[in-house]
Design a protein around this motif. Structure first.
Motif, PDB file in Angstrom:
ATOM      1  N   ALA A   1       0.833  -1.208   0.000  1.00  0.00           N
ATOM      2  CA  ALA A   1       0.000   0.000   0.000  1.00  0.00           C
ATOM      3  C   ALA A   1       0.865   1.254   0.000  1.00  0.00           C
ATOM      4  O   ALA A   1       0.563   2.236  -0.691  1.00  0.00           O
ATOM      5  CB  ALA A   1      -0.925   0.001   1.219  1.00  0.00           C
ATOM      6  N   ASN A   2       1.942   1.240   0.779  1.00  0.00           N
ATOM      7  CA  ASN A   2       2.843   2.389   0.811  1.00  0.00           C
ATOM      8  C   ASN A   2       3.476   2.640  -0.552  1.00  0.00           C
ATOM      9  O   ASN A   2       3.560   3.780  -1.018  1.00  0.00           O
ATOM     10  CB  ASN A   2       3.939   2.167   1.850  1.00  0.00           C
ATOM     11  N   ALA A   3       3.925   1.577  -1.198  1.00  0.00           N
ATOM     12  CA  ALA A   3       4.571   1.701  -2.504  1.00  0.00           C
ATOM     13  C   ALA A   3       3.582   2.199  -3.556  1.00  0.00           C
ATOM     14  O   ALA A   3       3.923   3.026  -4.415  1.00  0.00           O
ATOM     15  CB  ALA A   3       5.158   0.356  -2.925  1.00  0.00           C
ATOM     16  N   GLU A   4       2.343   1.716  -3.489  1.00  0.00           N
ATOM     17  CA  GLU A   4       1.320   2.138  -4.453  1.00  0.00           C
ATOM     18  C   GLU A   4       1.029   3.624  -4.308  1.00  0.00           C
ATOM     19  O   GLU A   4       0.893   4.355  -5.302  1.00  0.00           O
ATOM     20  CB  GLU A   4       0.052   1.311  -4.236  1.00  0.00           C
ATOM     21  N   MET A   5       0.952   4.102  -3.069  1.00  0.00           N
ATOM     22  CA  MET A   5       0.663   5.510  -2.844  1.00  0.00           C
ATOM     23  C   MET A   5       1.836   6.387  -3.272  1.00  0.00           C
ATOM     24  O   MET A   5       1.652   7.464  -3.851  1.00  0.00           O
ATOM     25  CB  MET A   5       0.316   5.745  -1.368  1.00  0.00           C
ATOM     26  N   GLU A   6       3.041   5.923  -3.000  1.00  0.00           N
ATOM     27  CA  GLU A   6       4.220   6.673  -3.428  1.00  0.00           C
ATOM     28  C   GLU A   6       4.276   6.783  -4.943  1.00  0.00           C
ATOM     29  O   GLU A   6       4.677   7.812  -5.489  1.00  0.00           O
ATOM     30  CB  GLU A   6       5.491   5.990  -2.906  1.00  0.00           C
ATOM     31  N   GLU A   7       3.869   5.735  -5.635  1.00  0.00           N
ATOM     32  CA  GLU A   7       3.878   5.743  -7.097  1.00  0.00           C
ATOM     33  C   GLU A   7       2.868   6.730  -7.656  1.00  0.00           C
ATOM     34  O   GLU A   7       3.066   7.317  -8.723  1.00  0.00           O
ATOM     35  CB  GLU A   7       3.589   4.335  -7.618  1.00  0.00           C
ATOM     36  N   ARG A   8       1.780   6.928  -6.934  1.00  0.00           N
ATOM     37  CA  ARG A   8       0.717   7.838  -7.392  1.00  0.00           C
ATOM     38  C   ARG A   8       0.980   9.288  -7.056  1.00  0.00           C
ATOM     39  O   ARG A   8       0.242  10.172  -7.515  1.00  0.00           O
ATOM     40  CB  ARG A   8      -0.626   7.418  -6.781  1.00  0.00           C
ATOM     41  N   PHE A   9       1.989   9.571  -6.263  1.00  0.00           N
ATOM     42  CA  PHE A   9       2.280  10.955  -5.872  1.00  0.00           C
ATOM     43  C   PHE A   9       3.562  11.421  -6.550  1.00  0.00           C
ATOM     44  O   PHE A   9       4.640  10.885  -6.309  1.00  0.00           O
ATOM     45  CB  PHE A   9       2.418  11.065  -4.355  1.00  0.00           C
ATOM     46  N   VAL A  10       3.421  12.421  -7.409  1.00  0.00           N
ATOM     47  CA  VAL A  10       4.555  12.971  -8.155  1.00  0.00           C
ATOM     48  C   VAL A  10       4.807  14.397  -7.680  1.00  0.00           C
ATOM     49  O   VAL A  10       3.878  15.205  -7.611  1.00  0.00           O
ATOM     50  CB  VAL A  10       4.269  12.966  -9.672  1.00  0.00           C
ATOM     51  N   LEU A  11       6.053  14.701  -7.371  1.00  0.00           N
ATOM     52  CA  LEU A  11       6.420  16.025  -6.867  1.00  0.00           C
ATOM     53  C   LEU A  11       7.415  16.639  -7.837  1.00  0.00           C
ATOM     54  O   LEU A  11       8.517  16.109  -8.034  1.00  0.00           O
ATOM     55  CB  LEU A  11       7.020  15.886  -5.462  1.00  0.00           C
ATOM     56  N   LYS A  12       7.021  17.751  -8.458  1.00  0.00           N
ATOM     57  CA  LYS A  12       7.841  18.384  -9.480  1.00  0.00           C
ATOM     58  C   LYS A  12       7.946  19.885  -9.228  1.00  0.00           C
ATOM     59  O   LYS A  12       7.057  20.486  -8.620  1.00  0.00           O
ATOM     60  CB  LYS A  12       7.218  18.180 -10.871  1.00  0.00           C
ATOM     61  N   THR A  13       9.021  20.476  -9.722  1.00  0.00           N
ATOM     62  CA  THR A  13       9.101  21.932  -9.757  1.00  0.00           C
ATOM     63  C   THR A  13       8.471  22.406 -11.064  1.00  0.00           C
ATOM     64  O   THR A  13       8.322  21.632 -12.021  1.00  0.00           O
ATOM     65  CB  THR A  13      10.550  22.412  -9.677  1.00  0.00           C
ATOM     66  N   MET A  14       8.136  23.690 -11.113  1.00  0.00           N
ATOM     67  CA  MET A  14       7.504  24.206 -12.323  1.00  0.00           C
ATOM     68  C   MET A  14       8.432  24.099 -13.531  1.00  0.00           C
ATOM     69  O   MET A  14       7.988  23.826 -14.652  1.00  0.00           O
ATOM     70  CB  MET A  14       7.061  25.661 -12.119  1.00  0.00           C
ATOM     71  N   ASP A  15       9.738  24.285 -13.341  1.00  0.00           N
ATOM     72  CA  ASP A  15      10.642  24.177 -14.485  1.00  0.00           C
ATOM     73  C   ASP A  15      10.670  22.745 -15.023  1.00  0.00           C
ATOM     74  O   ASP A  15      10.772  22.531 -16.233  1.00  0.00           O
ATOM     75  CB  ASP A  15      12.051  24.653 -14.126  1.00  0.00           C
ATOM     76  N   GLU A  16      10.544  21.752 -14.142  1.00  0.00           N
ATOM     77  CA  GLU A  16      10.492  20.362 -14.592  1.00  0.00           C
ATOM     78  C   GLU A  16       9.216  20.089 -15.392  1.00  0.00           C
ATOM     79  O   GLU A  16       9.229  19.352 -16.377  1.00  0.00           O
ATOM     80  CB  GLU A  16      10.586  19.410 -13.406  1.00  0.00           C
ATOM     81  N   ILE A  17       8.105  20.695 -14.960  1.00  0.00           N
ATOM     82  CA  ILE A  17       6.854  20.550 -15.691  1.00  0.00           C
ATOM     83  C   ILE A  17       6.979  21.181 -17.080  1.00  0.00           C
ATOM     84  O   ILE A  17       6.557  20.613 -18.088  1.00  0.00           O
ATOM     85  CB  ILE A  17       5.689  21.196 -14.911  1.00  0.00           C
ATOM     86  N   LEU A  18       7.588  22.362 -17.135  1.00  0.00           N
ATOM     87  CA  LEU A  18       7.725  23.045 -18.407  1.00  0.00           C
ATOM     88  C   LEU A  18       8.646  22.302 -19.372  1.00  0.00           C
ATOM     89  O   LEU A  18       8.449  22.337 -20.587  1.00  0.00           O
ATOM     90  CB  LEU A  18       8.238  24.468 -18.178  1.00  0.00           C
ATOM     91  N   GLU A  19       9.635  21.623 -18.837  1.00  0.00           N
ATOM     92  CA  GLU A  19      10.556  20.879 -19.677  1.00  0.00           C
ATOM     93  C   GLU A  19       9.849  19.754 -20.433  1.00  0.00           C
ATOM     94  O   GLU A  19      10.257  19.383 -21.529  1.00  0.00           O
ATOM     95  CB  GLU A  19      11.700  20.301 -18.840  1.00  0.00           C
ATOM     96  N   GLN A  20       8.769  19.214 -19.832  1.00  0.00           N
ATOM     97  CA  GLN A  20       8.032  18.149 -20.516  1.00  0.00           C
ATOM     98  C   GLN A  20       6.708  18.654 -21.079  1.00  0.00           C
ATOM     99  O   GLN A  20       5.836  17.879 -21.465  1.00  0.00           O
ATOM    100  CB  GLN A  20       7.773  16.984 -19.551  1.00  0.00           C
ATOM    101  N   TYR A  21       6.587  19.982 -21.160  1.00  0.00           N
ATOM    102  CA  TYR A  21       5.330  20.578 -21.609  1.00  0.00           C
ATOM    103  C   TYR A  21       5.005  20.158 -23.037  1.00  0.00           C
ATOM    104  O   TYR A  21       5.837  20.264 -23.932  1.00  0.00           O
ATOM    105  CB  TYR A  21       5.419  22.100 -21.516  1.00  0.00           C
TER     106      TYR A  21
END
Length: 332
Positions: free
Chosen positions: A91-111
């Motif tokens: 259950a812990n591993a499943e929840m960790e897989e579903r939670f993604v933490l990114k900075t805005m520059d990282e989001i823009l890089e894959q925009y």
């Protein structure tokens, strides 16, 4: 070419790729991105919302992407959001897989266009030079919109401070707002709301937020013992626990854009109090029991404030607060 999220980049406080490099050669986005849900801003409210979404059965199949200005608090955010379910490693591993933490520059890089089916924007104005444009950019570029089949929601957390009423008046979702030109501080919220509603999102006007350690009560009791509190003691204050604010955002996502599109809601616990009432309630908790009631310096002059009536919002969102009132919270 798509317009660069210039205002959002102010938040991340670093040099971003130029429009030509950021958007002309976008990186592929994960195949499940259209099923993702993004939270822009992961402070107290955003962190609580991420935790509630991960644990809510309706969102059990969703990936939650939290977007921050830097990585400085990522470890602390993960500690608060991700529980340790005893020995249930699966259950812990499943929840960790579903939670993604990114900075805005990282989001823009894959925009690569509209990346997220649902977006909640709860980053405060303090991180932006042009807040309405930042909110507009998030709504038009990070969000997939309502027009696509199965389109999701854009939820913007605004403030009840945009209302005009000042002398004990009752305000609701339809009450007039302050003039944004003569009230620029509230005006940036008004303009941001307009941008959100224009593209089919919704705005939640939140009452004054608090936790045990955060809020007016903490400042008044810890910092104003000698100096006193400005404003009349019977001045009206409308409150809302941070966790309840987060659950209202979750409720807006749950009912969907069929209900929330182009709507503005008013969210509070429904039990307004006063400056004196806030202090008296806080003194009931062991954390503040040793403090004295500060002096109030406002006399009986000046505006009393306004009373929030968010009953229509509560019904529309099928929502009610866990903490019925500030006094209930401090007395528990």
């Amino acid at each position: 070419a798509p317009h660069l999220l210039s205002s959002l980049l102010v938040l991340i406080a670093l040099t971003a790729p130029s429009p030509s490099t950021a958007f002309a050669t976008p990186q592929p986005i994960a195949p499940t991105a259209q099923s993702d849900l993004a939270i822009v801003g992961c402070g107290v409210l955003g962190t609580s919302l991420c935790k509630q979404l991960l644990n809510h059965p309706k969102f059990a199949s969703r990936t939650i992407t939290a977007i921050t200005k830097s990585k400085s608090r990522h470890d602390a955010i993960r500690d608060r959001v991700l529980p340790t379910n005893g020995d249930d490693d699966t259950a812990n591993a499943e929840m960790e897989e579903r939670f993604v933490l990114k900075t805005m520059d990282e989001i823009l890089e894959q925009y690569n266009g509209h990346s997220f089916k649902d977006v909640v924007f709860c980053a405060p104005p303090s991180g932006f030079d042009d807040y309405p444009t930042a909110v507009k950019d998030a709504a038009t570029q990070l969000w997939s919109g309502t027009n696509e089949e199965g389109g999701g929601s854009f939820v913007f957390t605004s403030s009840g401070g945009v209302y005009e009423g000042i002398d004990g008046e009752i305000v609701n979702e339809k009450s007039p707002t302050l003039d944004p030109i003569t009230n620029p501080r509230s005006g940036r919220m008004v303009y941001a709301e307009e941008e959100v509603v224009k593209v089919g999102g919704c705005a939640l006007r939140l009452a004054g937020l608090y936790t045990l350690e955060r809020g007016a009560h903490n400042y008044w009791l810890e910092k104003c013992q000698e100096s006193g509190i400005q404003g009349r003691e019977d001045g009206i204050v409308n409150l809302l626990h941070y966790d309840d604010a987060a659950s209202a955002c979750l409720a807006a996502l749950s009912v969907g854009s069929e209900v929330t599109s182009e709507q503005t809601y008013l969210i509070s616990d429904g039990h307004p109090t006063t400056r004196r009432g806030i202090c008296e309630s806080a003194l009931k908790h062991e954390k503040y029991a040793s403090f004295d009631l500060p002096k109030f310096l406002g006399g009986v002059e000046g505006p009393r404030g306004k009373v929030y009536d968010g009953s229509m919002s509560d019904e529309a969102l099928q929502w009610k607060p866990v903490y019925r009132s500030f006094d209930d919270f401090m007395s528990s």
